[in-house]
Design an enzyme around this catalytic site. Structure first.
Site, mmCIF file in Angstrom:
data_model
loop_
_atom_site.group_PDB
_atom_site.id
_atom_site.type_symbol
_atom_site.label_atom_id
_atom_site.label_comp_id
_atom_site.label_asym_id
_atom_site.label_seq_id
_atom_site.Cartn_x
_atom_site.Cartn_y
_atom_site.Cartn_z
ATOM 1 N N ALA A 123 1.902 2.575 7.628
ATOM 2 C CA ALA A 123 1.839 3.995 7.859
ATOM 3 C C ALA A 123 1.010 4.563 8.240
ATOM 4 O O ALA A 123 0.608 5.758 8.657
ATOM 5 C CB ALA A 123 2.792 4.674 6.565
ATOM 6 N N ASN A 144 0.792 -1.312 -0.039
ATOM 7 C CA ASN A 144 -0.042 0.027 -0.015
ATOM 8 C C ASN A 144 0.891 1.401 0.085
ATOM 9 O O ASN A 144 1.028 2.088 -1.149
ATOM 10 C CB ASN A 144 -0.762 0.086 1.211
ATOM 11 N N ASP A 145 1.482 1.475 1.043
ATOM 12 C CA ASP A 145 2.458 2.647 1.174
ATOM 13 C C ASP A 145 3.406 2.998 -0.047
ATOM 14 O O ASP A 145 3.668 4.014 -0.369
ATOM 15 C CB ASP A 145 2.946 2.914 2.701
ATOM 16 N N VAL A 146 3.956 1.678 -0.415
ATOM 17 C CA VAL A 146 4.910 1.878 -1.282
ATOM 18 C C VAL A 146 4.487 2.330 -2.775
ATOM 19 O O VAL A 146 5.292 2.261 -3.528
ATOM 20 C CB VAL A 146 5.782 0.597 -1.287
ATOM 21 N N VAL A 147 3.194 2.536 -3.022
ATOM 22 C CA VAL A 147 2.570 2.486 -4.231
ATOM 23 C C VAL A 147 1.839 3.764 -4.245
ATOM 24 O O VAL A 147 1.123 4.277 -4.957
ATOM 25 C CB VAL A 147 1.916 1.575 -4.847
#
Lengths: 469, 97
Positions: free
Chosen positions: A436, A395-398
Site C-alpha cells: 500500500a 507490512n501493511d497488515v501489522v
C-alpha cells in the site's frame, strides 16, 4: 438426445455446481467439491455435442454432428494446451494473477459469445433479448480488460500504486455515460458499428475502473470482476435459452458478490471506498527523513536467542514469505520451536499476501496443519501474552497506522496487533514500505528487531542458530 | 424459454449462491474464488452453441476464439483450484508432495 434429457443433464450440472460451492466452503470437503464441479462442467460440455440447439430464427435444428465439429474440437484442444500447463506450473506466489487472468478470459469469452449472438439476432428479437445481449457485451468487456489490468498490477508489469490522473473521476464518469449512451443506441439502431463502438468503450471503462485501485485492494476487485463474469454468463443463458448457464452464472454472480463483501469487510472498508478511495485519499504525509531514522537490526543469532527463551511465539507471514518461497523453512522453524516446548501459532491476516487466504494456501503447501493457523480475531487477544511476534515479509497488515492515523489509505483496516507482543521481529528485504506504500512506525519501535535479507535465507540461518543453542 | 421460468430460476439461484458461501472461513477465500471462477467457464457450452449456429466466417472465427478462451477459463480454473486444495491437509501426513 431428446430436449428433455439435454435439459435434465444441464440441471444436473447446475446441481453439481451448487454442491461444488458448498463443498468449497469447508476445508474437509473442498477438494471433493471442486472435483464435483469439474465433473459437472465436463458432463455439460459433452452433452452439447449430442444435442443440436435449434437456431433462433425458428427453423428446425439440423441433425448431428454439430456444424464445424472439427474446428470446435480443435479450439478446445488449443484451450487445453494453453490452460492446463499454465495451471499446473504456476508458482503458488503467482496464483492470484493467474486467477485474475482466467477470470478475464472467461469474461472475454462471454463477450464474444454475446457479440456472435447479436449478429444472429433477427428483426424479430425481443427488446429483452437485445438488452441482455448488450449487457453481456458491456460487462464481459469490462471484466476482460479490468482483469488484464489487475493481472499486470499483480505481476508488477505496471505500478501497483493507484493510478490517478487529473480529472480522472470525470473521465471515468464520462466513459460510463458514453457506454450507457451507446448501449441505448445499440438497442434502438441494431447495427454492427454501434456494437463495436460499445465494446471498445466498455473495454476502456474496464481499464479506467481498475487503474485507480491500488495495492492491497486488487484482490477485492478480482473477486468483484469474477462476480461480474458470472452475471454475464447468466445473461448469455437467457439469450441462448440455457438453464445451465443461468444457474451457473447466477451462482457465481451471487457467491462472488458475497465473497467480495467478506473481503472488503476483512479490510474494514466499504466496497465503494475500495473502488473510488484513490480519488478522495489525502496525499500522504512526507516521510523524507524516514531513511535516516534509527532502527534496531539484529543477526540470526540474536533472533535465535530471543526465540529460545520465549514461551509463546506468533508467526505473521506476508507476501515476502511467498516471494522468497520460504514456506517450508518457516515450517521447519515452527517445528523446531514446538519440539523445544514453545507454544507456536501462525497469525493469519485475511488479506495477507495478494489474495485473501493466500497465506493459508502457501502454508498448506508446506504441510502446515491448518489447526495451527489462527485467524485474526482469534489471535489478536493473545498478543498481550506473546513473547515474540515474527513478522515475515508482511507490512501493511501489522501497521498500527491503520488504527492511529486517520486519512492514511489503510485507516480502518483491521490489523494483527503485533505491537502488543513483548518483542517484534521483522524479517524484511529492505526498508521499502509495503504494497500500500505506507510507512510503518512499528519498524522504529524500540522493541522491534529487524533482520534484513531474503526471508528464506534469514530463516535458514535462524533455524541453524536455534539448533546450535 | 418463458420469461417467468427464467426469472424464477434466476431468483432462486441468487439465494442459493448467497446461502452456500455466507459462512466460509477466510482460509478458503482464495480456492473458493478460484473454484467459482472455474464454474463460469461453462460459458464454453454457450460458445459451442454459437459456433454451431455460425453462418459467416466472422461469426465462426469469433466463436472459436470464445471456445479457446472459455476452455482456458474452465479447465485451467479447475486444475489450479485442485492444486491449491491438494495442499490442504488436516494433519501432518509426513510425506512431502
Amino acid at each position: 438426445m431428446s430436449t428433455n434429457l439435454y435439459s435434465l443433464i444441464g440441471l444436473a450440472a447446475g446441481v453439481a455446481f451448487i454442491l461444488a460451492l458448498k463443498g468449497l466452503s469447508h476445508p474437509k470437503t473442498a477438494r471433493r467439491g471442486n472435483l464435483i464441479g469439474a465433473a459437472g462442467a465436463t458432463v455439460a460440455t459433452l452433452s452439447v455435442f449430442l444435442y443440436v440447439t435449434p437456431p433462433r430464427d425458428g427453423s428446425a435444428a439440423h441433425s448431428l454432428p454439430l456444424n464445424h465439429l472439427w474446428l470446435i474440437l480443435g479450439a478446445i484442444a488449443v484451450g487445453l494446451i494453453v490452460g492446463v500447463p499454465a495451471a499446473r506450473k504456476v508458482e503458488m506466489t503467482q496464483m492470484p494473477q493467474l486467477v485474475a487472468l482466467f477470470n478475464g478470459v472467461g469474461g472475454g469469452a462471454a463477450a464474444l459469445v454475446a457479440i456472435v449472438e447479436y449478429l444472429h439476432l433477427g428483426k424479430d428479437a425481443t427488446t429483452a433479448e437485445v438488452i441482455f445481449t448488450v449487457f453481456t457485451v458491456i460487462v464481459g468487456c469490462v471484466s476482460f480488460s479490468g482483469s488484464i489490468i489487475t493481472f499486470m498490477k499483480l505481476q508488477e508489469l505496471m505500478t501497483t500504486r493507484p493510478v490517478v490522473f487529473p480529472g480522472g473521476r470525470f473521465v471515468i464518469a464520462g466513459t460510463l455515460v458514453a457506454v450507457l449512451g451507446t448501449a441505448v443506441w445499440v438497442v434502438n439502431a441494431l447495427g454492427t458499428t454501434p456494437l463495436l463502438v460499445l465494446a471498445a468503450l466498455a473495454l476502456l471503462f474496464g481499464v479506467l475502473f481498475v487503474l485507480p485501485v491500488g495495492g492491497a485492494d486488487v484482490p477485492i476487485v478480482i473477486s468483484l470482476l469474477n462476480a461480474f463474469t458470472g452475471l454475464t454468463v447468466a445473461a448469455s443463458g437467457y439469450v441462448l435459452s440455457s438453464t445451465l448457464l443461468i444457474i451457473a452464472g447466477t451462482l457465481v454472480g451471487a457467491s462472488g458478490t458475497i465473497l467480495t463483501r467478506l473481503m472488503a469487510e476483512a479490510m474494514g472498508r466499504s466496497l465503494f471506498g475500495t473502488l473510488f478511495g484513490a480519488f478522495t485519499a489525502k496525499p500522504q504525509e512526507a516521510s523524507g527523513s524516514a531513511e535516516e531514522r534509527p532502527v534496531r537490526s539484529g543477526s540470526a543469532d540474536d533472533v535465535a536467542i530471543l526465540l529460545n527463551y520465549a514461551r509463546r511465539v506468533v508467526i505473521v507471514p506476508g507476501f515476502g514469505l511467498a516471494v522468497a518461497q520460504a514456506q517450508h523453512t518457516v515450517r521447519e522453524l515452527a517445528d523446531l520451536m514446538i519440539s523445544k516446548g514453545i507454544d507456536v501459532a501462525y497469525g493469519i491476516h485475511p488479506v495477507a499476501g495478494r489474495m485473501p487466504g493466500h497465506m493459508n494456501v502457501l502454508l498448506a503447501e508446506a504441510n502446515v496443519p491448518y489447526d495451527q493457523l489462527a485467524e485474526m480475531d482469534e489471535v489478536n487477544p493473545t498478543f498481550g501474552q506473546t513473547d515474540v511476534a515474527i513478522v515475515i515479509g508482511a507490512n501493511d497488515v501489522v501497521n498500527p497506522a491503520a488504527q492511529t492515523t486517520p486519512g492514511c489509505p489503510i485507516y480502518g483496516m483491521p490489523i494483527l496487533e503485533v505491537n502488543h507482543a513483548a518483542n517484534i521481529i521483522f524479517l524484511k528485504r529492505s526498508m521499502r514500505p509495503g504494497f500500500a506504500g505506507i510507512e510503518n512506525e512499528l519498524l522504529y519501535d524500540p522493541k522491534t528487531m529487524l533482520l534484513f535479507g531474503d526471508a528464506k535465507a534469514s530463516l535458514t540461518k535462524v533455524v541453524s542458530a536455534l539448533k546450535a543453542l | 424459454m418463458d420469461a417467468i421460468a427464467i426469472i424464477s430460476i434466476f431468483t432462486l439461484a441468487v439465494f442459493v449462491g448467497f446461502e452456500v458461501v455466507s459462512k466460509v472461513s477466510s482460509t478458503l477465500h482464495t480456492p473458493l474464488m478460484s473454484g467459482a471462477n472455474a464454474i463460469h467457464g461453462v460459458i464454453l457450452v454457450g460458445a459451442i452453441i454459437v459456433a454451431d449456429h455460425s453462418k459467416t466466417n466472422l461469426e465462426l472465427g469469433l466463436s472459436l476464439a470464445a471456445i479457446i478462451l472459455a476452455t482456458i477459463n474452465m479447465v485451467g480454473g479447475f486444475v489450479v483450484t485442485d492444486r491449491m486444495l491438494e495442499m490442504f491437509k488436516p494433519k501432518k501426513t509426513g510425506g512431502e508432495k
